[in-house]
Design an enzyme around this catalytic site. Structure first.
Site, short mmCIF file in Angstrom:
data_model
loop_
_atom_site.label_atom_id
_atom_site.label_comp_id
_atom_site.label_asym_id
_atom_site.label_seq_id
_atom_site.Cartn_x
_atom_site.Cartn_y
_atom_site.Cartn_z
N GLU A 78 39.49 42.59 23.81
CA GLU A 78 38.24 42.32 24.51
C GLU A 78 38.12 43.11 25.80
OE1 GLU A 78 37.05 37.81 23.24
OE2 GLU A 78 39.08 38.12 24.01
N GLU B 77 42.07 35.41 16.88
CA GLU B 77 41.77 34.04 17.32
C GLU B 77 41.50 33.09 16.16
OE1 GLU B 77 40.61 36.79 20.74
OE2 GLU B 77 40.39 36.78 18.55
#
Length: 291
Positions: free
Chosen positions: A117, A137
């Site tokens: 990210e 995730e």
């Protein structure tokens, strides 16, 4: 205790190194807070013209959030987890995305979760041929929380991003380049020289113009084209009264290399800049009101 962020500045370029190699540079709360503090200092330091962000050690850029720490926050309740983990991480990636000096990620290894990210958020990225990316995730029964559900689809396209988000599969540097996540791939030994070379080619230009371009892209990319053009015009209006623009034009006319003063806040006619900014704000307001 070792500093969580190493900072070395040379020739106008600050190299920031995530420094938890024994934890694959996992993003614990202290590291995120320290990185935000360092960015605050760098942003107002005219001696720093660009930033290279990398990870310590040979294995990882960043393996993502510190799961042990995050688990404790989850155990303390949703509000705590949102405050301590989610909003902190989103604050970091938003800061990197909107930073008014160029940031180049030098991805030297694993870039999973939050590390991926960060790579999505910064304006430029170069990957080692050893780099490996993932959106893992989903394996923890949660969505990405540092902006990955929003930035990756904008970079890669909805369907290609969803394949990675929904499977958690690892992907190579080559795939990251294909998706638009990194600018280019270089042999591992050439990563930092390549990042420095890109930084050097950037910092020869006006700091004010660089800031204007970064701001226009960051603010305008998710607007309509009409609204984005207003942002672009606003950034030009802020440059028009500056000594840098006059120097750039004069150097071009005289066929010489420009010499900027190194300050992106230097304005020769501040009243004119304020008037132009107010006019653009009024136009933007009228455009919104007419929709």
């Amino acid at each position: 205790m070792a500093d969580l962020i190493l900072n070395e500045t040379r020739d106008g370029v600050s190299v920031l190194t995530l420094n938890r190699p024994e934890k694959l540079n996992a993003l614990n709360y202290a590291l995120i807070d320290r990185l935000l503090a360092v960015l605050d200092t760098i942003e107002t330091d005219n001696a720093v013209r660009a930033v290279i962000l990398t990870g310590a050690g040979e294995r990882a850029f960043s393996a993502g959030g510190d799961i042990n720490e995050f688990s404790s926050s989850v155990a303390a309740g949703t509000d705590v987890a949102l405050r301590d983990f989610v909003l902190r991480g989103q604050r970091l990636t938003a800061r990197l995305e909107a930073f008014r000096k160029p940031i180049i990620a030098a991805v030297n290894g694993i870039a999973f979760g939050g590390g991926c990210e960060i790579t999505e958020a910064v304006p430029l990225a170069i990957a080692s041929d050893r780099a490996l990316f993932a959106k893992p995730e989903i394996n923890l029964a949660m969505p990405p929380t540092f902006g990955g559900t929003q930035r990756l689809p904008r970079l890669a396209g909805r369907k290609r991003a969803l394949e990675l988000l929904l499977t958690g599969a690892t992907f190579s540097a080559e795939r990251a380049a294909e998706l638009g996540l990194v600018n280019k791939i270089v042999p591992h030994a050439e990563l930092m020289p390549a990042a420095h070379d890109l930084a050097r080619r950037i910092v020869t230009h006006s700091p004010a113009a660089l800031a204007g371009i970064l701001t226009a892209v960051a603010r305008g990319i998710n607007l309509s084209i009409a609204e984005g053009l207003l942002v672009e015009a606003e950034q030009f209006a802020r440059m028009a009264p500056t000594a840098d623009l006059r120097e750039g034009l004069a150097a071009w006319i005289e066929r010489r290399k420009p010499s900027y003063d190194g300050s992106w806040t230097h304005i020769t006619r501040p009243d004119e800049a304020r008037r132009a900014s107010l006019r653009l704000d009024q136009v933007a307001g009228q455009a919104k009101a007419s929709r």
